[in-house]
Scaffold this motif. Structure first.
Motif, PDB file in Angstrom:
ATOM      1  N   ILE A  18      12.840   4.548 -26.749  1.00 20.38           N
ATOM      2  CA  ILE A  18      13.402   3.852 -27.905  1.00 20.38           C
ATOM      3  C   ILE A  18      14.635   3.049 -27.505  1.00 20.38           C
ATOM      4  CG2 ILE A  18      14.621   4.199 -30.099  1.00 20.38           C
ATOM      5  CD1 ILE A  18      12.737   6.554 -30.634  1.00 20.38           C
ATOM      6  N   MET A  19      15.529   3.680 -26.749  1.00 20.59           N
ATOM      7  CA  MET A  19      16.760   2.995 -26.332  1.00 20.59           C
ATOM      8  C   MET A  19      16.452   1.750 -25.515  1.00 20.59           C
ATOM      9  SD  MET A  19      19.611   5.862 -25.317  1.00 20.59           S
ATOM     10  CE  MET A  19      18.564   6.914 -24.329  1.00 20.59           C
ATOM     11  N   VAL A  20      15.589   1.899 -24.522  1.00 20.01           N
ATOM     12  CA  VAL A  20      15.258   0.778 -23.637  1.00 20.01           C
ATOM     13  C   VAL A  20      14.480  -0.298 -24.394  1.00 20.01           C
ATOM     14  CG1 VAL A  20      13.927   0.102 -21.598  1.00 20.01           C
ATOM     15  CG2 VAL A  20      15.288   2.197 -21.559  1.00 20.01           C
ATOM     16  N   GLY A  21      13.513   0.129 -25.209  1.00 17.04           N
ATOM     17  CA  GLY A  21      12.681  -0.824 -25.940  1.00 17.04           C
ATOM     18  C   GLY A  21      13.462  -1.656 -26.938  1.00 17.04           C
ATOM     19  N   SER A  23      16.853  -2.030 -27.310  1.00 18.02           N
ATOM     20  CA  SER A  23      17.936  -2.823 -26.716  1.00 18.02           C
ATOM     21  C   SER A  23      17.380  -3.978 -25.888  1.00 18.02           C
ATOM     22  CB  SER A  23      18.836  -1.939 -25.846  1.00 18.02           C
ATOM     23  OG  SER A  23      18.110  -1.348 -24.784  1.00 18.02           O
ATOM     24  N   GLY A  24      16.237  -3.738 -25.217  1.00 17.10           N
ATOM     25  CA  GLY A  24      15.622  -4.808 -24.438  1.00 17.10           C
ATOM     26  C   GLY A  24      15.111  -5.934 -25.309  1.00 17.10           C
ATOM     27  N   LEU A  25      14.465  -5.602 -26.414  1.00 18.05           N
ATOM     28  CA  LEU A  25      13.927  -6.624 -27.312  1.00 18.05           C
ATOM     29  C   LEU A  25      15.041  -7.411 -27.999  1.00 18.05           C
ATOM     30  CD1 LEU A  25      10.951  -4.663 -28.932  1.00 18.05           C
ATOM     31  CD2 LEU A  25      10.826  -6.547 -27.286  1.00 18.05           C
ATOM     32  N   ILE A  26      16.059  -6.700 -28.505  1.00 18.91           N
ATOM     33  CA  ILE A  26      17.165  -7.399 -29.155  1.00 18.91           C
ATOM     34  C   ILE A  26      17.959  -8.206 -28.134  1.00 18.91           C
ATOM     35  CG2 ILE A  26      19.291  -7.145 -30.515  1.00 18.91           C
ATOM     36  CD1 ILE A  26      18.145  -4.588 -31.687  1.00 18.91           C
ATOM     37  N   GLY A  27      18.162  -7.610 -26.957  1.00 16.02           N
ATOM     38  CA  GLY A  27      18.875  -8.329 -25.898  1.00 16.02           C
ATOM     39  C   GLY A  27      18.143  -9.594 -25.487  1.00 16.02           C
ATOM     40  N   ALA A  28      16.804  -9.527 -25.418  1.00 11.75           N
ATOM     41  CA  ALA A  28      16.004 -10.702 -25.080  1.00 11.75           C
ATOM     42  C   ALA A  28      16.072 -11.740 -26.196  1.00 11.75           C
ATOM     43  CB  ALA A  28      14.555 -10.293 -24.827  1.00 11.75           C
ATOM     44  N   ALA A  29      16.016 -11.271 -27.449  1.00  9.17           N
ATOM     45  CA  ALA A  29      16.071 -12.188 -28.590  1.00  9.17           C
ATOM     46  C   ALA A  29      17.391 -12.958 -28.629  1.00  9.17           C
ATOM     47  CB  ALA A  29      15.876 -11.413 -29.892  1.00  9.17           C
ATOM     48  N   LEU A  96      23.912  -0.861 -24.948  1.00 13.18           N
ATOM     49  CA  LEU A  96      22.792  -1.299 -24.112  1.00 13.18           C
ATOM     50  C   LEU A  96      22.394  -2.737 -24.456  1.00 13.18           C
ATOM     51  CD1 LEU A  96      20.525   1.901 -24.088  1.00 13.18           C
ATOM     52  CD2 LEU A  96      21.634   0.868 -22.111  1.00 13.18           C
ATOM     53  N   THR A  97      22.377  -3.062 -25.738  1.00 13.66           N
ATOM     54  CA  THR A  97      22.038  -4.420 -26.173  1.00 13.66           C
ATOM     55  C   THR A  97      23.103  -5.411 -25.743  1.00 13.66           C
ATOM     56  OG1 THR A  97      20.873  -3.522 -28.100  1.00 13.66           O
ATOM     57  CG2 THR A  97      21.477  -5.854 -28.175  1.00 13.66           C
ATOM     58  N   ILE A  98      24.368  -5.012 -25.894  1.00 17.71           N
ATOM     59  CA  ILE A  98      25.478  -5.885 -25.492  1.00 17.71           C
ATOM     60  C   ILE A  98      25.422  -6.165 -23.993  1.00 17.71           C
ATOM     61  CG2 ILE A  98      28.003  -6.017 -25.271  1.00 17.71           C
ATOM     62  CD1 ILE A  98      28.181  -4.438 -27.896  1.00 17.71           C
ATOM     63  N   ALA A  99      25.020  -5.163 -23.215  1.00 17.72           N
ATOM     64  CA  ALA A  99      24.900  -5.355 -21.768  1.00 17.72           C
ATOM     65  C   ALA A  99      23.686  -6.211 -21.415  1.00 17.72           C
ATOM     66  CB  ALA A  99      24.798  -3.993 -21.075  1.00 17.72           C
ATOM     67  N   ALA A 100      22.606  -6.066 -22.185  1.00 20.45           N
ATOM     68  CA  ALA A 100      21.358  -6.761 -21.854  1.00 20.45           C
ATOM     69  C   ALA A 100      21.408  -8.255 -22.145  1.00 20.45           C
ATOM     70  CB  ALA A 100      20.196  -6.126 -22.626  1.00 20.45           C
ATOM     71  N   ALA A 101      21.991  -8.641 -23.278  1.00 19.93           N
ATOM     72  CA  ALA A 101      21.944 -10.046 -23.710  1.00 19.93           C
ATOM     73  C   ALA A 101      22.496 -11.029 -22.677  1.00 19.93           C
ATOM     74  CB  ALA A 101      22.647 -10.199 -25.053  1.00 19.93           C
ATOM     75  N   PRO A 102      23.730 -10.851 -22.171  1.00 13.68           N
ATOM     76  CA  PRO A 102      24.236 -11.806 -21.169  1.00 13.68           C
ATOM     77  C   PRO A 102      23.478 -11.741 -19.850  1.00 13.68           C
ATOM     78  CG  PRO A 102      25.779  -9.989 -21.443  1.00 13.68           C
ATOM     79  CD  PRO A 102      24.754  -9.858 -22.528  1.00 13.68           C
ATOM     80  N   PHE A 103      22.959 -10.557 -19.520  1.00 17.83           N
ATOM     81  CA  PHE A 103      22.155 -10.396 -18.308  1.00 17.83           C
ATOM     82  C   PHE A 103      20.899 -11.258 -18.409  1.00 17.83           C
ATOM     83  CE2 PHE A 103      19.317  -7.907 -15.461  1.00 17.83           C
ATOM     84  CZ  PHE A 103      20.115  -7.909 -14.318  1.00 17.83           C
ATOM     85  N   VAL A 104      20.228 -11.170 -19.559  1.00 25.45           N
ATOM     86  CA  VAL A 104      19.036 -11.980 -19.809  1.00 25.45           C
ATOM     87  C   VAL A 104      19.392 -13.462 -19.791  1.00 25.45           C
ATOM     88  CG1 VAL A 104      17.291 -12.598 -21.535  1.00 25.45           C
ATOM     89  CG2 VAL A 104      17.814 -10.192 -21.111  1.00 25.45           C
ATOM     90  N   ALA A 105      20.519 -13.810 -20.406  1.00 30.04           N
ATOM     91  CA  ALA A 105      20.928 -15.219 -20.501  1.00 30.04           C
ATOM     92  C   ALA A 105      21.040 -15.868 -19.129  1.00 30.04           C
ATOM     93  CB  ALA A 105      22.256 -15.326 -21.246  1.00 30.04           C
ATOM     94  N   ARG A 106      21.686 -15.197 -18.195  1.00 29.98           N
ATOM     95  CA  ARG A 106      21.848 -15.762 -16.854  1.00 29.98           C
ATOM     96  C   ARG A 106      20.510 -15.858 -16.123  1.00 29.98           C
ATOM     97  NH1 ARG A 106      26.028 -19.061 -16.399  1.00 29.98           N
ATOM     98  NH2 ARG A 106      28.038 -18.014 -16.570  1.00 29.98           N
ATOM     99  N   VAL A 158      16.779   1.023 -18.029  1.00 28.93           N
ATOM    100  CA  VAL A 158      16.376   2.424 -17.804  1.00 28.93           C
ATOM    101  C   VAL A 158      17.522   3.175 -17.142  1.00 28.93           C
ATOM    102  CG1 VAL A 158      14.790   3.958 -16.594  1.00 28.93           C
ATOM    103  CG2 VAL A 158      13.913   1.874 -17.666  1.00 28.93           C
ATOM    104  N   GLY A 159      18.124   2.551 -16.115  1.00 32.73           N
ATOM    105  CA  GLY A 159      19.265   3.171 -15.447  1.00 32.73           C
ATOM    106  C   GLY A 159      20.468   3.291 -16.356  1.00 32.73           C
ATOM    107  N   TYR A 160      20.728   2.246 -17.140  1.00 38.24           N
ATOM    108  CA  TYR A 160      21.859   2.280 -18.073  1.00 38.24           C
ATOM    109  C   TYR A 160      21.662   3.359 -19.137  1.00 38.24           C
ATOM    110  CZ  TYR A 160      23.593  -2.215 -16.276  1.00 38.24           C
ATOM    111  OH  TYR A 160      24.091  -3.224 -15.487  1.00 38.24           O
ATOM    112  N   SER A 161      20.413   3.522 -19.602  1.00 42.16           N
ATOM    113  CA  SER A 161      20.159   4.524 -20.646  1.00 42.16           C
ATOM    114  C   SER A 161      20.421   5.930 -20.117  1.00 42.16           C
ATOM    115  CB  SER A 161      18.711   4.412 -21.145  1.00 42.16           C
ATOM    116  OG  SER A 161      17.795   4.866 -20.158  1.00 42.16           O
ATOM    117  N   ALA A 162      20.121   6.144 -18.833  1.00 43.98           N
ATOM    118  CA  ALA A 162      20.419   7.445 -18.231  1.00 43.98           C
ATOM    119  C   ALA A 162      21.927   7.653 -18.155  1.00 43.98           C
ATOM    120  CB  ALA A 162      19.806   7.521 -16.834  1.00 43.98           C
ATOM    121  N   MET A 163      22.661   6.576 -17.877  1.00 41.53           N
ATOM    122  CA  MET A 163      24.118   6.657 -17.825  1.00 41.53           C
ATOM    123  C   MET A 163      24.697   6.951 -19.213  1.00 41.53           C
ATOM    124  SD  MET A 163      26.710   3.824 -16.193  1.00 41.53           S
ATOM    125  CE  MET A 163      25.476   3.403 -14.964  1.00 41.53           C
TER     126      MET A 163
END
Length: 217
Positions: A18-21, A23-29, A96-106, A158-163
């Motif tokens: 759930i966390m990865v899915g 945050s990944g989808l919102i981060g991608a959006a 997780l979403t805050i971390a994913a969005a700029p990562f995806v952007a670059r 996945v790694g961030y969610s474990a952290m």
């Protein structure tokens, strides 16, 4: 392994999923449009704008350069404001979403840079609007690269969610810390690691398959 531990592993894996899915989808959006804007407003882009590119670049770089464990703690007030708590699966989705969005952007920006400029110039010469260039030239041509970037993002999450389990975020990381580390059950930690390895391998394999199918090469 007892049925109780099996249930714990299943529920923890579901929380991680759930966390990865989410945050990944919102981060991608959020990250894909942001990456498009970064590409367009670059000095060699279709709509060069130093102010917009510079401002967005600073924000993106600031978030990306912040270690995730620090980001987890730094956004606790914002997390409480959004979900009413700083612990649990829902709370972990926010950083997780805050971390994913700029990562995806670059990664999206990088994928768009790989598109042949001749195609863009040809579209411009035929009178295509910026929207048409983005939707009919840039995104279709860069899609394999974007999918590859999203795959990297999900693997990182996945790694961030474990952290996130270190501060009570739930999921497999939380299970590994509570039982494997705090209760001195190394076999639990080993199983958690093995599950994460298989999960990451599955995500990477699926991403690679999609890239191969979408690639024009």
């Amino acid at each position: 392994m007892s049925s109780q531990m099996t249930d714990l592993f299943l529920s923890s894996f579901w929380e991680t999923l759930i966390m990865v899915g989410i945050s990944g989808l919102i981060g991608a959006a959020a990250g894909i449009p942001l990456g498009i804007v970064l590409y367009l407003t670059d000095r060699q882009g279709v709509l060069p704008n130093r102010v917009v590119y510079g401002t967005l670049g600073i924000v993106v770089n600031a978030v990306r350069s912040t270690p995730f464990i620090i980001l987890l703690v730094a956004v606790i007030p914002f997390t409480r404001l959004l979900v009413g708590s700083s612990i649990g699966t829902a709370a972990a989705v926010v950083p997780l979403t805050i971390a994913a969005a700029p990562f995806v952007a670059r990664l999206v920006e990088t994928a768009l840079r790989e598109v042949d400029r001749g195609l863009i110039e040809a579209a411009q010469s035929m009178g295509a609007t910026t929207g048409q260039i983005v939707l009919k030239v840039l995104l279709p041509e860069a899609l394999p690269g974007i999918i590859a970037g999203l795959t990297i993002t999900f693997v990182s999450l996945v790694g961030y969610s474990a952290m996130a389990g270190a501060i009570g975020g739930g999921g497999l990381g939380d299970l590994g810390i509570r039982y494997g580390y705090q209760r001195f059950l190394p076999e639990v930690m080993l199983v958690v690691v093995l599950i994460l390895i298989v999960f990451v391998q599955a995500v990477q394999s699926l991403g690679d398959l999609l890239v191969r199918r979408l690639s024009h090469k």
